[in-house]
Scaffold this active site. Sequence first.
Site, PDB file in Angstrom:
ATOM      1  N   VAL A   1      -0.144   1.478  -0.884  1.00 13.62           N
ATOM      2  CA  VAL A   1      -0.084   2.310  -1.803  1.00 13.62           C
ATOM      3  C   VAL A   1       1.448   3.348  -0.994  1.00 13.62           C
ATOM      4  CG1 VAL A   1      -1.208   4.608  -1.722  1.00 13.62           C
ATOM      5  CG2 VAL A   1      -2.429   2.662  -2.865  1.00 13.62           C
ATOM      6  N   ASP A   2       1.138   3.389   0.485  1.00 14.04           N
ATOM      7  CA  ASP A   2       1.975   3.893   1.397  1.00 14.04           C
ATOM      8  C   ASP A   2       3.603   3.379   0.680  1.00 14.04           C
ATOM      9  OD1 ASP A   2       0.686   5.641   2.641  1.00 14.04           O
ATOM     10  OD2 ASP A   2       0.735   4.237   4.143  1.00 14.04           O
ATOM     11  N   LEU A   3       3.521   1.596   0.665  1.00 14.62           N
ATOM     12  CA  LEU A   3       4.677   0.867   0.620  1.00 14.62           C
ATOM     13  C   LEU A   3       5.592   1.304  -0.935  1.00 14.62           C
ATOM     14  CD1 LEU A   3       4.420  -2.185   2.584  1.00 14.62           C
ATOM     15  CD2 LEU A   3       5.595  -0.501   3.247  1.00 14.62           C
TER      16      LEU A   3
ATOM     17  N   GLY B   1       7.054   4.838  -1.037  1.00 18.01           N
ATOM     18  CA  GLY B   1       8.117   5.108  -0.325  1.00 18.01           C
ATOM     19  C   GLY B   1       9.079   4.244  -1.516  1.00 18.01           C
TER      20      GLY B   1
END
Length: 404
Positions: free
Chosen positions: A173-175, A178
């Site tokens: 999710v973070d990637l 980003g």
Amino acid sequence: MQTDTRTLPLAGVRVLDLSRILAGPWSGMVLGDLGAEVIKVEHPDRGDDTRDWGVRVGDTETAYFNSVNRNKRSVTLDLQTPEGQRIAQDLAKTCDVVIQNFRFGGAEKLGLGYETLSRENPRLIYCSISGYDRTGPEASRPGYDLVVQGEAGLMAMNGEAGQPPLKFGIAAVDLFTGMYSAQAMLAALFERERTGRGRHIEMALFDCGLMITAYYGLEALLQGEDPPRYGNAHPSIVPYGVFDAADGPLVITVGNNSQYERFCRDVIERPDLADDERFKTNIQRAHNRAELLPELTRELRSRPRALLLERLARAGIPCGEVAGLREALLSERASAAGLVTTQPHPRTESGTVPVLAPPWRFDGERMPVRRAPPQLGEGTRDVLQSVLGMSDAAIGALKDKGVI
């Protein structure tokens, strides 16, 4: 290592990266990889949280930090001080892009919110990354990848049937947040060429987590229930997944009916499975996978992997070995593509550090690693002098006060 950025796509773009951890720094690294000058602001004592996560590199870095902070300069500022806030505001006046992922309202308290900075710099592209919709009732909730993987249904679609929910091996999710953020900032930079004005981009981890459920998510809506979990198999295509040969695992992806026929006749030498009416089409194979897969598994396990890979390749069926992570990074394929680089580092025993290269190629040339991930505060003096014109005396006074 420094490289002339004048020929890179984002040459001349300056980014102030006020973010930390993963989603924000990843988006800033994307812009840096494409040629932007990225100034990463960190606390003077502890820096980005990820400088203390995972395998240590030198005195101030870790593998985790290095994975999202190449092609940046590190400037240390205590943003809780008036002096630190003023310096950040002055830097923002010179920048094209600001990225921040403070808790909701945090940037505004520091005098670094969009309204404040855009008054001084109307062309500013300002990207706010949060856990949840900044206009909704959960705006103040902190966002964490693992929590969102659970809440967005990603864990429920991952793993084997009958087993507990399973997170992705990376902070997916973070990637993805980003990457989505970087796309939005690039679009805003393009639009600014027409309008002359900046934008406030608002990104939420939950929004991006829900988006990457993709076809699984749409199937859940159409079927009125969660789709089954298939682990390493494909929910819609059979045979497609990880299988065991006699001496190790391999990936086989039979994408259409003609490939399936060649697979049966030329790879596992079972023409009867190609002729069986239950398995003639992919929809039939998916419906009857419980009858088909045990037959295929038995045949594959009776043959060595090298033989299967040779036959699969000859039959035009995409396939590959299942490699270990280190094995993949050190593979001839990765080496030939220039995907793993060695950068100078003054504080490691070898004097170098491994750094992954950006994935993009422009006109046949891979985007360069111009700077290794920075040591904490390595660029403070140079940036304050070259960008803001500060004197040695002024910088020394800030250092004495603990502002930098």
